[in-house]
Design a protein around this motif. Sequence first.
Motif, PDB file in Angstrom:
ATOM      1  N   MET A 198      -8.320 -11.739   5.464  1.00 21.55           N
ATOM      2  CA  MET A 198      -8.110 -12.550   6.673  1.00 21.55           C
ATOM      3  C   MET A 198      -8.202 -11.726   7.945  1.00 21.55           C
ATOM      4  N   ALA A 199      -8.615 -10.476   7.846  1.00 22.65           N
ATOM      5  CA  ALA A 199      -8.622  -9.593   9.010  1.00 22.65           C
ATOM      6  C   ALA A 199      -9.571 -10.048  10.099  1.00 22.65           C
ATOM      7  N   GLY A 200     -10.608 -10.791   9.760  1.00 24.70           N
ATOM      8  CA  GLY A 200     -11.570 -11.232  10.755  1.00 24.70           C
ATOM      9  C   GLY A 200     -11.320 -12.627  11.288  1.00 24.70           C
ATOM     10  N   ARG A 201     -10.230 -13.258  10.887  1.00 26.17           N
ATOM     11  CA  ARG A 201      -9.940 -14.631  11.315  1.00 26.17           C
ATOM     12  C   ARG A 201      -9.503 -14.653  12.771  1.00 26.17           C
ATOM     13  N   PRO A 202      -9.801 -15.738  13.531  1.00 33.19           N
ATOM     14  CA  PRO A 202      -9.312 -15.839  14.918  1.00 33.19           C
ATOM     15  C   PRO A 202      -7.810 -16.063  14.990  1.00 33.19           C
ATOM     16  N   GLU A 203      -7.218 -16.698  13.965  1.00 26.71           N
ATOM     17  CA  GLU A 203      -5.787 -16.872  13.863  1.00 26.71           C
ATOM     18  C   GLU A 203      -5.439 -17.327  12.449  1.00 26.71           C
ATOM     19  N   ILE A 204      -4.176 -17.168  12.090  1.00 27.08           N
ATOM     20  CA  ILE A 204      -3.738 -17.579  10.760  1.00 27.08           C
ATOM     21  C   ILE A 204      -2.359 -18.205  10.859  1.00 27.08           C
ATOM     22  N   GLU A 205      -1.964 -18.897   9.789  1.00 28.32           N
ATOM     23  CA  GLU A 205      -0.592 -19.350   9.633  1.00 28.32           C
ATOM     24  C   GLU A 205       0.111 -18.398   8.678  1.00 28.32           C
ATOM     25  N   LEU A 206       1.397 -18.188   8.899  1.00 27.60           N
ATOM     26  CA  LEU A 206       2.128 -17.234   8.064  1.00 27.60           C
ATOM     27  C   LEU A 206       2.070 -17.615   6.591  1.00 27.60           C
ATOM     28  N   ALA A 207       2.098 -18.909   6.303  1.00 22.80           N
ATOM     29  CA  ALA A 207       2.090 -19.354   4.905  1.00 22.80           C
ATOM     30  C   ALA A 207       0.868 -18.855   4.156  1.00 22.80           C
ATOM     31  N   GLU A 208      -0.212 -18.534   4.884  1.00 22.78           N
ATOM     32  CA  GLU A 208      -1.419 -18.034   4.231  1.00 22.78           C
ATOM     33  C   GLU A 208      -1.255 -16.610   3.722  1.00 22.78           C
ATOM     34  N   LEU A 209      -0.177 -15.937   4.118  1.00 25.02           N
ATOM     35  CA  LEU A 209       0.042 -14.557   3.699  1.00 25.02           C
ATOM     36  C   LEU A 209       1.006 -14.468   2.522  1.00 25.02           C
ATOM     37  N   ALA A 210       1.078 -15.528   1.739  1.00 25.56           N
ATOM     38  CA  ALA A 210       1.930 -15.520   0.544  1.00 25.56           C
ATOM     39  C   ALA A 210       1.478 -14.404  -0.398  1.00 25.56           C
ATOM     40  N   GLY A 211       2.469 -13.730  -0.988  1.00 24.14           N
ATOM     41  CA  GLY A 211       2.180 -12.685  -1.961  1.00 24.14           C
ATOM     42  C   GLY A 211       1.911 -11.321  -1.370  1.00 24.14           C
ATOM     43  N   GLU A 212       1.968 -11.183  -0.037  1.00 27.06           N
ATOM     44  CA  GLU A 212       1.690  -9.890   0.590  1.00 27.06           C
ATOM     45  C   GLU A 212       2.926  -8.979   0.534  1.00 27.06           C
ATOM     46  N   ARG A 213       2.666  -7.674   0.588  1.00 24.86           N
ATOM     47  CA  ARG A 213       3.738  -6.700   0.788  1.00 24.86           C
ATOM     48  C   ARG A 213       3.958  -6.555   2.294  1.00 24.86           C
ATOM     49  N   TRP A 214       5.207  -6.315   2.681  1.00 27.23           N
ATOM     50  CA  TRP A 214       5.528  -6.281   4.105  1.00 27.23           C
ATOM     51  C   TRP A 214       6.134  -4.945   4.508  1.00 27.23           C
ATOM     52  N   ILE A 215       5.876  -4.603   5.749  1.00 27.42           N
ATOM     53  CA  ILE A 215       6.440  -3.403   6.372  1.00 27.42           C
ATOM     54  C   ILE A 215       7.404  -3.875   7.454  1.00 27.42           C
ATOM     55  N   SER A 216       8.613  -3.324   7.461  1.00 28.23           N
ATOM     56  CA  SER A 216       9.651  -3.830   8.357  1.00 28.23           C
ATOM     57  C   SER A 216      10.498  -2.692   8.897  1.00 28.23           C
ATOM     58  N   SER A 217      11.345  -3.038   9.860  1.00 29.75           N
ATOM     59  CA  SER A 217      12.369  -2.111  10.346  1.00 29.75           C
ATOM     60  C   SER A 217      13.483  -2.004   9.309  1.00 29.75           C
ATOM     61  N   SER A 218      14.444  -1.144   9.568  1.00 27.42           N
ATOM     62  CA  SER A 218      15.541  -0.923   8.627  1.00 27.42           C
ATOM     63  C   SER A 218      16.427  -2.162   8.505  1.00 27.42           C
ATOM     64  N   PRO A 219      16.968  -2.418   7.317  1.00 25.07           N
ATOM     65  CA  PRO A 219      17.906  -3.539   7.158  1.00 25.07           C
ATOM     66  C   PRO A 219      19.083  -3.409   8.129  1.00 25.07           C
ATOM     67  N   GLY A 220      19.508  -4.539   8.668  1.00 24.78           N
ATOM     68  CA  GLY A 220      20.606  -4.543   9.625  1.00 24.78           C
ATOM     69  C   GLY A 220      20.159  -4.513  11.066  1.00 24.78           C
ATOM     70  N   THR A 221      18.893  -4.166  11.319  1.00 29.52           N
ATOM     71  CA  THR A 221      18.383  -4.200  12.687  1.00 29.52           C
ATOM     72  C   THR A 221      17.934  -5.618  13.026  1.00 29.52           C
ATOM     73  N   ILE A 222      17.897  -5.930  14.301  1.00 26.95           N
ATOM     74  CA  ILE A 222      17.513  -7.275  14.715  1.00 26.95           C
ATOM     75  C   ILE A 222      16.075  -7.595  14.304  1.00 26.95           C
ATOM     76  N   CYS A 223      15.187  -6.589  14.323  1.00 22.32           N
ATOM     77  CA  CYS A 223      13.787  -6.844  13.971  1.00 22.32           C
ATOM     78  C   CYS A 223      13.626  -7.117  12.474  1.00 22.32           C
TER      79      CYS A 223
END
Length: 300
Positions: free
Chosen positions: A181-206
Amino acid sequence: MLDLNRLKALHAVSVYGSVGAAADALMVTASAVSQQLAKLERETGATLLERNGRGVRLTDAAGLLADHAERILALVETAEADFEALRGEVVGRLSIAAFPTAARGLMPAALTYLHERHPDLRLEMFEREPERQVREVARGELDLAVIQDWMNRPLAIPEGLSRATLFDDVADAILPAGHPMAGRPEIELAELAGERWISSSPGTICHDWLVHTLRAAELEPDITCRADEYPTQLALVAAGQGCAIIPRLGRDFVPEGVRVVPIRPRPIRKIYAIWRSDAARRPAIRAAVDALRAVSADHR
């Protein structure tokens, strides 16, 4: 006559629950706080602290005096603000905090703006998470703070604080360049089902916001990498370690191997300046808000 600094020490112990925590908030030693309280006991002829296990607790007399101290300190702040307003001069000390992304993306330009126009204003800046900023502004430890407030997970602002909106910061999906989906003009989050995610540390607002947002899109977060700095998250995406959602203020540089794809509907966080309403007449507060609005213009 009651000494203002001693009342301030007692009020800090009342708010923070211990001599050590009060000393940290006042940026003095615990010994200095204890000395102020000992002098206040001699002035009033009353016992103010009692042993409570390994700590201390306020006596009834101290609780009564701490309540009066809170009102007295608020009146002093209002008097100082009114006096500065009467003189119309942007002078004195002003402490400002910002959450990490704004500390990097807004504050250098804002501090320069203020230094150039108001050289007699002494500025102190701190990097803080939003919840801590709100508490410290409300308690009078900070004069002003720049906070973030996600529209789908709002931050509670207590009574007695004023705020000014600086701009709306939009977040986008950050995908590896080879993602389908990297070349799409936009996406809905539901289309990213099954992906691995990168996040801030647990407990942070982000981190909490990402988990909330993904679950609202009926996605159970599979968070495999945790990094608090957005440049690190971007590098991890470029290395193919997962996807991320990053606000535009947090993207100073997008490395090779990364694609930014807008999300529908747009995740938005509002960027605010907050300050105590009692201090609103201070020219320094008004000058700081004007500076933040000026340097935020490019982000609107």
